[in-house]
Motif scaffolding. Sequence first.
Motif, mmCIF file in Angstrom:
data_model
loop_
_atom_site.group_PDB
_atom_site.id
_atom_site.type_symbol
_atom_site.label_atom_id
_atom_site.label_comp_id
_atom_site.label_asym_id
_atom_site.label_seq_id
_atom_site.Cartn_x
_atom_site.Cartn_y
_atom_site.Cartn_z
ATOM 1 N N SER A 272 0.839 -1.188 0.000
ATOM 2 C CA SER A 272 0.000 0.000 0.000
ATOM 3 C C SER A 272 0.880 1.245 0.000
ATOM 4 O O SER A 272 0.368 2.330 -0.139
ATOM 5 N N MET B 261 -3.958 2.741 -8.989
ATOM 6 C CA MET B 261 -3.742 1.544 -8.187
ATOM 7 C C MET B 261 -3.333 1.986 -6.781
ATOM 8 O O MET B 261 -2.371 2.722 -6.604
ATOM 9 N N ARG C 287 -3.663 -0.214 -3.753
ATOM 10 C CA ARG C 287 -3.342 -1.263 -2.805
ATOM 11 C C ARG C 287 -3.151 -2.531 -3.600
ATOM 12 O O ARG C 287 -3.687 -2.654 -4.706
ATOM 13 N N ALA C 288 -2.381 -3.466 -3.107
ATOM 14 C CA ALA C 288 -2.203 -4.733 -3.816
ATOM 15 C C ALA C 288 -1.907 -5.849 -2.825
ATOM 16 O O ALA C 288 -1.401 -5.617 -1.732
ATOM 17 N N ILE D 214 -2.574 -9.069 -7.154
ATOM 18 C CA ILE D 214 -3.841 -8.457 -7.544
ATOM 19 C C ILE D 214 -3.817 -7.031 -7.024
ATOM 20 O O ILE D 214 -3.653 -6.803 -5.821
ATOM 21 N N TYR E 40 -5.589 -3.235 -6.571
ATOM 22 C CA TYR E 40 -6.926 -2.695 -6.382
ATOM 23 C C TYR E 40 -6.915 -1.176 -6.558
ATOM 24 O O TYR E 40 -5.948 -0.511 -6.210
ATOM 25 N N THR E 41 -8.015 -0.670 -7.075
ATOM 26 C CA THR E 41 -8.189 0.768 -7.130
ATOM 27 C C THR E 41 -9.090 1.165 -5.953
ATOM 28 O O THR E 41 -9.257 0.403 -5.011
ATOM 29 N N ASP F 218 -11.571 -0.902 -3.091
ATOM 30 C CA ASP F 218 -11.205 -2.323 -3.147
ATOM 31 C C ASP F 218 -11.674 -3.026 -4.404
ATOM 32 O O ASP F 218 -12.001 -4.207 -4.389
ATOM 33 N N THR F 219 -11.724 -2.316 -5.507
ATOM 34 C CA THR F 219 -12.081 -2.929 -6.779
ATOM 35 C C THR F 219 -10.837 -3.485 -7.450
ATOM 36 O O THR F 219 -9.906 -2.732 -7.728
ATOM 37 N N PRO F 220 -10.796 -4.815 -7.704
ATOM 38 C CA PRO F 220 -9.613 -5.391 -8.351
ATOM 39 C C PRO F 220 -9.519 -4.911 -9.792
ATOM 40 O O PRO F 220 -10.516 -4.926 -10.517
ATOM 41 N N MET F 221 -8.344 -4.489 -10.227
ATOM 42 C CA MET F 221 -8.187 -3.875 -11.542
ATOM 43 C C MET F 221 -7.038 -4.487 -12.340
ATOM 44 O O MET F 221 -6.862 -4.167 -13.515
#
Lengths: 260, 260
Positions: A260, B198, B200-201, B232, B234-235, B238-241
């Motif tokens: 993050s 982006m 978080r991952a 993975i 996320y934008t 918490d939507t995986p992108m």
Amino acid sequence: MAAIPSSTTLLPDDAAGLATPAFSPLYQQIKGLILQSLQSGEWKPGEAIPSEMDLAARYRVSQGTVRKAIDELATGNLVVRRQGKGTFVATHAEQHVQFRFLKLVPDSGMPGSEGPAQREIIDCRRTRASAEVARALALRSGDAVLQARRVLSFAGVPTILEDLWLPALPFKGLTAERLASYHGPMYALFETEFNMRMVRAEEKIRAESATGGRETLLKVAPGTPLLSVERIAYTYRDTPMELRRGYYRTDTHHYHNTLS
Amino acid sequence: MAAIPSSTTLLPDDAAGLATPAFSPLYQQIKGLILQSLQSGEWKPGEAIPSEMDLAARYRVSQGTVRKAIDELATGNLVVRRQGKGTFVATHAEQHVQFRFLKLVPDSGMPGSEGPAQREIIDCRRTRASAEVARALALRSGDAVLQARRVLSFAGVPTILEDLWLPALPFKGLTAERLASYHGPMYALFETEFNMRMVRAEEKIRAESATGGRETLLKVAPGTPLLSVERIAYTYRDTPMELRRGYYRTDTHHYHNTLS
DNA sequence: CAGTGGTCTAGACCACTGG
DNA sequence: CAGTGGTCTAGACCACTGC
């Protein structure tokens, strides 16, 4: 504390006498004082520290200032807040933080869903620090260190092989028997027996082939890729206290990390 | 905002009508509103958001409440504070955060000390999501996705091989040429061209042998252990992108991680 | 019910940036 | 110098815990 204007600092000036402002806000100084009490063992792991109001009175500052100091300690996982109950010194001995520093999780299921880990001590002896170990632990080459090796198994499958080195002085009295007879996280034993709390760690991760006897201990074919995890763990004030080299099987587990 | 008592929440009750208090403090609601503005692009990456005073006036709350909301956004790296200047929308395009999500560092020297990475796009095409890709990106099997493959080299040595999958809709217009002609972090391109940040991952790391052509692209002997890194990203909300599978050489580099 | 941490306010002042 | 984020205070009130 009220006697210290917020625009000054408790630290001495630079040796050179240069104009290094080094402004330290009041809450940082309070944080330092609380840290001292944690380090000295005034409050032990699992115990509650005084309430925010009490600390505010003790240091002669407002509750808000103590609060901000504790906020930072809580963010660093040195302390845990529980609404309505108090603020507690963090510990590795609690159920839900059992594996705070272990990032290897099963591919399916939650961490710990395989039941408790089986710990087997292979070896534990007193030796002298190599140049490499000395550098990692901020010792001198040849200083006395304790070296141990163990295997962790999950559901009966040997999964982690670890070699670790500890400075001998702070861990005086630690033996293979003591290690082997303790069922629980090693860091919890360090807390209760040696008043030594691991607070932060750095890991370097590589992929390596299983060789040099590690394939036997982990019961994998020679040459199987393993995750090599080198960890240096620190206690308060960023003092290195443990060097650990782990080899993880990743056929049914993976190292999990959040960015993050 | 002042019209909303702090003991209530903006969210609807549970579908079942159960007594889920779901108390949401005011600063959390403010955080949500700021998040909305970030998401909608009202303030773009690199730009300053309104001052704390302005936001306090806008939402009819005190500066302290806005401050606490921004504190959390700053902790999550969504926003960056700069004393005396303002608060800015975080971006992947800045020099000192170039490799925010890349944890592979050279064994000696600082991150980036080897000079800029060379990026080579091997492939980029439109395809359909497998069950696995669909699961990772919260799509349905067969939905259109973009797939790309690239190699990153440091000091001329191919070190990272990456396959990545993106949902086709939000990235409409992304081509191999566009990717290849852009010199800079890929996530920076996503920001400027597709207003997609982006934030978080999550990564799953394993040790694997180099096979299936990967040994050729990374110029290592077949069977060489590689670090397999599945990410993975996320934008907002918490939507995986993005799904990304990386293979890292760890003969001169290592994956670095801090535990606390 | 008292005690704890958690939220919110209003106001004062400090440190830093840039014109 | 004005404007920004950063600190500190004093006081009120809320949510949660346990007796």
